[in-house]
Design a protein around this motif. Structure first.
Motif, mmCIF file in Angstrom:
data_model
loop_
_atom_site.group_PDB
_atom_site.id
_atom_site.type_symbol
_atom_site.label_atom_id
_atom_site.label_comp_id
_atom_site.label_asym_id
_atom_site.label_seq_id
_atom_site.Cartn_x
_atom_site.Cartn_y
_atom_site.Cartn_z
ATOM 1 N N ASN A 1 0.826 -1.194 0.000
ATOM 2 C CA ASN A 1 0.000 0.000 0.000
ATOM 3 C C ASN A 1 0.868 1.255 0.000
ATOM 4 N N TYR B 1 2.356 2.005 -3.333
ATOM 5 C CA TYR B 1 1.426 2.143 -4.456
ATOM 6 C C TYR B 1 1.731 3.335 -5.358
ATOM 7 N N GLY B 2 1.877 4.516 -4.772
ATOM 8 C CA GLY B 2 2.124 5.704 -5.580
ATOM 9 C C GLY B 2 3.409 5.577 -6.389
ATOM 10 N N GLU C 1 4.784 2.788 -7.307
ATOM 11 C CA GLU C 1 4.570 1.755 -8.316
ATOM 12 C C GLU C 1 3.912 2.352 -9.556
ATOM 13 N N LEU C 2 2.948 3.259 -9.327
ATOM 14 C CA LEU C 2 2.256 3.893 -10.446
ATOM 15 C C LEU C 2 3.223 4.690 -11.307
ATOM 16 N N ASN D 1 4.726 9.117 -1.510
ATOM 17 C CA ASN D 1 4.472 9.604 -2.860
ATOM 18 C C ASN D 1 4.996 11.023 -3.067
#
Lengths: 254, 274
Positions: A102, A105-106, A108-109, A157
């Motif tokens: 989690n 996530y940012g 990964e994007l 992020n």
């Protein structure tokens, strides 16, 4: 306010909602607000007065009925972007991902590689005190832990602007204090321009540099906080703190 | 599936075994009693030995001349036809689910496609799938691929409608959260929408499991020349109730096994659900 220093601006923003019963609810009318770069600002007010709307507008999750929202003098109406991260009041971390995935996530994007992603995520997890929970799933976490994961994920992020919509509203007092401390610890690392919405007066004073309130559907600055940073927890009971709190209290109660 | 009455698993298994034995004994009692008092030439309730003999009787359908033992011949016939039925059912489900989920996501991603096809899907969905058997019979006759198309189609309709609905019901907060972290629409669908709808599709897929089983059997009753349904029809035509019972037991057995496997798989996949 210096033009170069201006990070976020709301210019003559009006927000009218269509209510289910067919009528219209006007939440903001010609409201304006200016926020400097790296400033920590709080917005207080009772529920339903439009505090969350302001967050959604600046985040780009809603379009204003009229007026503009600007970041670095660019109009950003209705366009969400990773440069404006939001910590919501509800638990929004993805239940199908582990804690560390989690937080990643940012990144990964954005296509950040595995090794780097993992180390950045681990760093933020350790700052919020959850490095031991890296492989847990959200269903195994308490409310406070979920909140910490969310904060870690947003900070990982690296947004320029941080928007927080009553993030600690559903937590008990000791957990709240703890998370406020964590937040300031993270904020110290990289002073992001922050807008913190809350109805908790003590929280607003402890965290912010300036406090706004919603009055007559407009946003009004009501207090500047004189305390220097870093702020220790014990100042909450100091005479100066209580003095500021009194001013706020008078305002809110009136 | 079946709720455990006793916490102890072993006790549970013993309990069910005892129940099955009791049922068998009751059956045997009723069957032998009715044989004594029979008014009909046809034995409606075969006794246990007759049912077991039914397994041997299936060897008459065995085309393999190398096998002379009737037990092995019979079991082989039953096995081959079971495999035929099961592959049709499972194959149809796999195709139907993959197509249904894929197109469901695609139509959600491209709203124009959704507006175009949704009314048609809604109409087709309401038609009871088994009423279309004569139609498929006409179109495909006894062709193997006809059964596959029929089953896949039925599963597809069920799954795509549920996928569209599931996508609609993904909590908005996850979408907003993903956008504020910098996701574009495609990334949103890949990393948020797709995992979020999986728990919601478990129920419909389970229904599809049952439906595909029924459809394959219906097709085998009416058209196709292989499979458990076909064995059932053959047995019925010769009034061999004992063979029909054997096939029925196999139906139930496979149905239970497939269902059990599916429940286990679905529990593992949705382990993260609160």
């Amino acid at each position: 306010m210096n033009h170069e220093n201006l990070k976020i601006e709301m210019k003559n923003v009006s927000m009218i909602f269509d209510s289910h019963s067919g009528g219209k609810a006007e939440v903001l009318n010609n409201a304006s607000m200016k926020i400097r770069n790296k400033e920590f600002v709080a917005i207080i007010g009772h529920s339903g007065c439009g505090k969350s709307t302001i967050i959604n507008l600046i985040a780009g999750l809603q379009l204003p009925t009229s007026g503009n929202i600007l970041m670095d003098s660019n109009i950003i109406n209705g366009k969400p972007h990773r440069s404006r991260g939001v910590v919501f009041q509800q638990d929004v971390i993805f239940p199908w991902r582990t804690v560390i995935k989690n937080v990643e996530y940012g990144l990964e994007l954005r296509g950040v590689l595995n090794e780097e992603r993992r180390s950045i995520a681990r760093h933020y997890l350790s700052v919020v005190g959850l490095e031991h929970a890296a492989d847990f799933f959200p269903k195994e976490l308490s409310g406070g832990m979920c909140k910490r994961v969310q904060i870690a994920a947003i900070f990982a992020n690296n947004p320029e602007v941080l928007l927080m919509d009553e993030p600690f509203g559903s937590l008990d007092y000791p957990t709240k204090i703890n998370l406020q401390t964590v937040l300031l610890k993270l904020w110290k690392e990289s002073q992001k321009t922050t807008i913190f919405v809350t109805h908790d007066l003590e929280e607003a004073i402890y965290l912010s540099d300036r406090i706004f309130a919603i009055k007559d559907k407009k946003i009004v600055e009501i207090l500047q906080i004189p305390f220097t940073r870093p702020r220790e927890n014990k100042i909450r009971n100091s005479v100066e703190f209580v003095k500021e709190k009194k001013i706020l209290w008078e305002y809110v109660v009136s | 599936m079946i709720k455990s009455i006793y916490k102890n698993k072993l006790k549970n298994i013993i309990f069910y075994l005892i129940m099955i034995i009791v049922i068998i004994l009751i059956w045997q009692f009723i069957a032998s009693y009715s044989q004594i008092n029979q008014e009909y030439d046809i034995q409606l309730m075969p006794t246990l030995p007759e049912i077991i003999r039914g397994i041997k009787e299936f060897s008459i359908f065995n085309n393999d001349l190398n096998i002379t033992n009737q037990w092995i011949g019979g079991i082989q016939v039953l096995l081959v036809n079971s495999v035929a039925t099961i592959t049709r059912a499972l194959g149809g489900i796999v195709i139907g689910v993959f197509l249904g989920v894929f197109l469901g996501l695609l139509f959600s991603f491209v709203p124009f496609l959704r507006y175009l096809f949704f009314p048609t899907l809604q109409i087709i969905r309401v038609i009871p799938i088994l009423t279309l058997v004569p139609l498929f019979l006409l179109w495909f006759g006894d062709q193997e691929y006809g059964v596959w198309i029929y089953v896949s189609f039925a599963v597809f309709i069920l799954i795509i409608v549920n996928t569209l609905e599931a996508v609609r019901n993904v909590p908005k907060k996850y979408t907003q959260y993903a956008f504020t972290l910098g996701a574009n629409r495609f990334q949103l669908f890949r990393t948020v929408i797709f995992p979020a709808i999986i728990p919601r599709l478990i129920g419909p897929i389970r229904v599809a499991l049952g439906a595909s089983w029924a459809i394959v059997l219906a097709a085998e009753y009416l058209a196709v020349q292989t499979g458990l349904g076909y064995l059932m029809i053959l047995s019925e035509r010769f009034f061999k109730i004992n063979r029909m019972i054997v096939v029925t037991i196999l139906f139930v057995l496979f149905s239970l096994i497939l269902n059990n496997i599916f429940v286990r798989i679905s529990r593992r996949i949705t382990h993260w659900v609160n």
